[in-house]
Design an enzyme around this catalytic site. Structure first.
Site, PDB file in Angstrom:
ATOM      1  N   PHE A  67      -3.883   0.715  -3.726  1.00 47.28           N
ATOM      2  CA  PHE A  67      -4.422  -0.317  -4.623  1.00 47.28           C
ATOM      3  C   PHE A  67      -5.393  -1.252  -3.918  1.00 47.28           C
ATOM      4  O   PHE A  67      -6.220  -1.898  -4.555  1.00 47.28           O
ATOM      5  CB  PHE A  67      -3.277  -1.109  -5.270  1.00 47.28           C
ATOM      6  CG  PHE A  67      -2.652  -2.176  -4.421  1.00 47.28           C
ATOM      7  CD1 PHE A  67      -3.066  -3.500  -4.516  1.00 47.28           C
ATOM      8  CD2 PHE A  67      -1.619  -1.880  -3.541  1.00 47.28           C
ATOM      9  CE1 PHE A  67      -2.478  -4.498  -3.749  1.00 47.28           C
ATOM     10  CE2 PHE A  67      -1.026  -2.866  -2.773  1.00 47.28           C
ATOM     11  CZ  PHE A  67      -1.458  -4.178  -2.872  1.00 47.28           C
ATOM     12  N   LYS A  68      -5.316  -1.308  -2.592  1.00 44.75           N
ATOM     13  CA  LYS A  68      -6.204  -2.215  -1.842  1.00 44.75           C
ATOM     14  C   LYS A  68      -7.678  -1.851  -2.054  1.00 44.75           C
ATOM     15  O   LYS A  68      -8.559  -2.689  -1.879  1.00 44.75           O
ATOM     16  CB  LYS A  68      -5.887  -2.154  -0.346  1.00 44.75           C
ATOM     17  CG  LYS A  68      -4.402  -2.316   0.016  1.00 44.75           C
ATOM     18  CD  LYS A  68      -3.929  -3.730  -0.188  1.00 44.75           C
ATOM     19  CE  LYS A  68      -2.433  -3.886  -0.082  1.00 44.75           C
ATOM     20  NZ  LYS A  68      -1.874  -3.957   1.235  1.00 44.75           N
TER      21      LYS A  68
END
Length: 495
Positions: free
Chosen positions: A110-111
């Site tokens: 998700f980063k």
């Protein structure tokens, strides 16, 4: 004009661009804006908008000193063909609930949502001191995922360098290889003897070292900045996917505009779920935000007792990116719930630094608990959750998402309120744990585990992860915490 200042004092008054370039305030606090929530994002036509269009609306509200054309350029560069799904963060049914996939970016975590756009934000800032040769060195400690996503975003980006520290032996084999094989002439990576909290605390100390800052500026024309979620430019892009999830629920006719939604969020550093609170302040109808922790359940204890205490055993778990006892972004949430009382925040953070713990007033905790729920999963429950999710839904989840899945299954469901589980990483980043949980062969290398998982589930390993097996390892340094400052100075010199 929206300005940013520290959570611990109001002496700064920075624009969004200045706050993003600087990363962290001089007093160690995190940058916040007092105008957050004064502007709402219009939900009227959101269902018909693409991810990129929603991003323009949300980022325009949060970063007003970037022009529309600057934001459009940043968004177009960040959310293009490097994503394997055109929806960027697609929402999929999961039994009676929903899963929001945040792992379709170039590093499968998700980063990427934030770290594909942060370098573009940075590129549109200007040196504070007027040094035309000034370069930004991104300095980041990682518990596994941020490091690679930051490296992928900043590798060979003009006017920048990046140095990443990760805890030796405390990330998965895939995560380590993602970092140590990173290409780029402006990149440095080192393993650190210690855990993530040790590395992150050292990074914060380095940021606060005025003497070092002056030396780097004079000798190397370098200023330090952060790609961790302490940087407001890393946090605000994550607000977008909450609005995107809502838009997709509207598109699928699950809800009507104005209906409330619950989000269940696996989190260690509190950035992912804080973005959901920012979305709520921008007018998104969020009923609850549920923190899902692993065995390092310091956030669970805080949300149930009001006492934050990091003086506890540190557990190395099968969800390593959440093995964190000092949850940085909690400070921003406390600031807003404490009605922007910088003195209280300063006092609490001082207690944390000096005694390893703090306690919030009862009425403050009651306000927080009105919005935030919590739960946690032990190691066996994480494995069970991976198996249960596959058995019931034919959907493979990684061990961090599994913490959220377990917590969601324990919660009483309200049939009128859809629940969205944020899926934070591809299961192929942790193939051994996933295979063990599904009763598949997990005896070989991580890459053999990937092939077994793909064969058994009919899913496919992301090419960038599978290709790591033959990638050249460029970085093998292992250093002590006390050597990190020298390592940073050496990296700055090499820029």
């Amino acid at each position: 004009m929206t300005t940013f200042h520290s959570t611990r004092s109001t002496t700064d008054s920075l624009t969004a661009k200045q706050a993003i370039r600087k990363g962290i305030a001089d007093d160690g606090g995190l940058f916040v804006s007092d105008s957050l929530g004064q502007t709402h994002v219009d939900l009227a036509n959101i269902a018909s908008k693409s991810y990129q269009e929603i991003a323009l609306d949300v980022l325009g509200a949060l970063l007003p000193d970037y022009t529309d054309s600057e934001l459009k350029a940043c968004i177009d560069e960040a959310y293009g063909s490097q994503w394997s799904d055109p929806a960027i963060t697609p929402l999929k049914p999961l039994g009676d609930d929903f899963v929001l996939e945040l792992f379709n970016g170039p590093t499968s975590a998700f980063k990427d949502v934030a770290l594909q756009i942060l370098p573009r934000f940075m590129a549109r800032t200007t040196p504070a001191g007027g040094d035309p040769n000034e370069k930004i060195m991104i300095l980041t400690a990682t518990s596994g995922d941020t490091g690679k996503a930051a490296l992928a975003g900043f590798a060979d980006a003009a006017g920048t360098g990046i140095t990443v520290f990760y805890p030796e032996g405390k990330v998965s084999q895939v995560q380590e290889l993602q970092m140590t094989t990173q290409t780029g002439s402006n990149v440095k990576v080192a393993a650190v003897r210690g855990n993530f909290d040790d590395a992150q605390s050292a990074v914060k100390r380095i940021f606060g070292d005025r003497e070092l800052a002056d030396r780097l500026a004079a000798d190397s024309h370098v200023v330090l900045s952060s790609a961790n979620s302490i940087n407001v430019g890393r946090l605000v892009p994550q607000v977008v996917y909450y609005f995107s999830a809502y838009a997709q629920l509207l598109q699928q006719q699950i809800i009507n505009t104005g209906d409330e939604v619950e989000f269940v969020v696996p989190t260690g550093n509190f950035g992912d779920i804080l973005a959901g609170y920012y979305a709520k302040l921008l007018g998104l109808p969020v009923k609850h935000l549920v923190v899902a922790s692993n065995r390092n359940n310091v956030l669970f204890d805080f949300l149930t007792t009001g006492s934050y205490n990091r003086n506890r055993p540190f557990f190395q778990t099968i969800s390593p990116s959440m093995d964190i006892l000092i949850s940085s972004n909690l400070e921003r949430m406390l600031y807003y719930f404490a009605e922007k009382d910088t003195r209280l925040i300063s006092m609490l953070m001082n207690d944390l630094k000096n005694y390893g713990c703090y306690e919030v007033p009862e009425e403050l905790l009651a306000k927080i608990r009105h919005v935030f729920g919590c739960g946690w999963a032990n190691e066996d429950q994480v494995r069970q959750a991976i198996a249960d999710c596959w058995k019931k839904n034919r959907y493979v989840i990684d061990p961090h998402t599994a913490c959220g899945y377990f917590v969601m299954q324990q919660m009483p469901a309200d049939p009128l309120t859809p629940r969205v589980l944020l899926s934070t990483a591809s299961p192929y980043k942790f193939p051994r744990v996933v295979n063990e949980s599904l009763g598949l062969d997990a005896t070989g290398t991580d890459f053999e585990c990937m092939d077994v998982l793909a064969e058994a589930t009919g899913t496919k390993a992301p090419a960038a992860l599978r290709g790591l097996e033959t990638a050249d390892v460029r970085f093998s340094d292992v250093i002590g915490i006390d050597e990190m400052e020298d390592f940073v100075a050496g990296a700055a010199e090499a820029l």
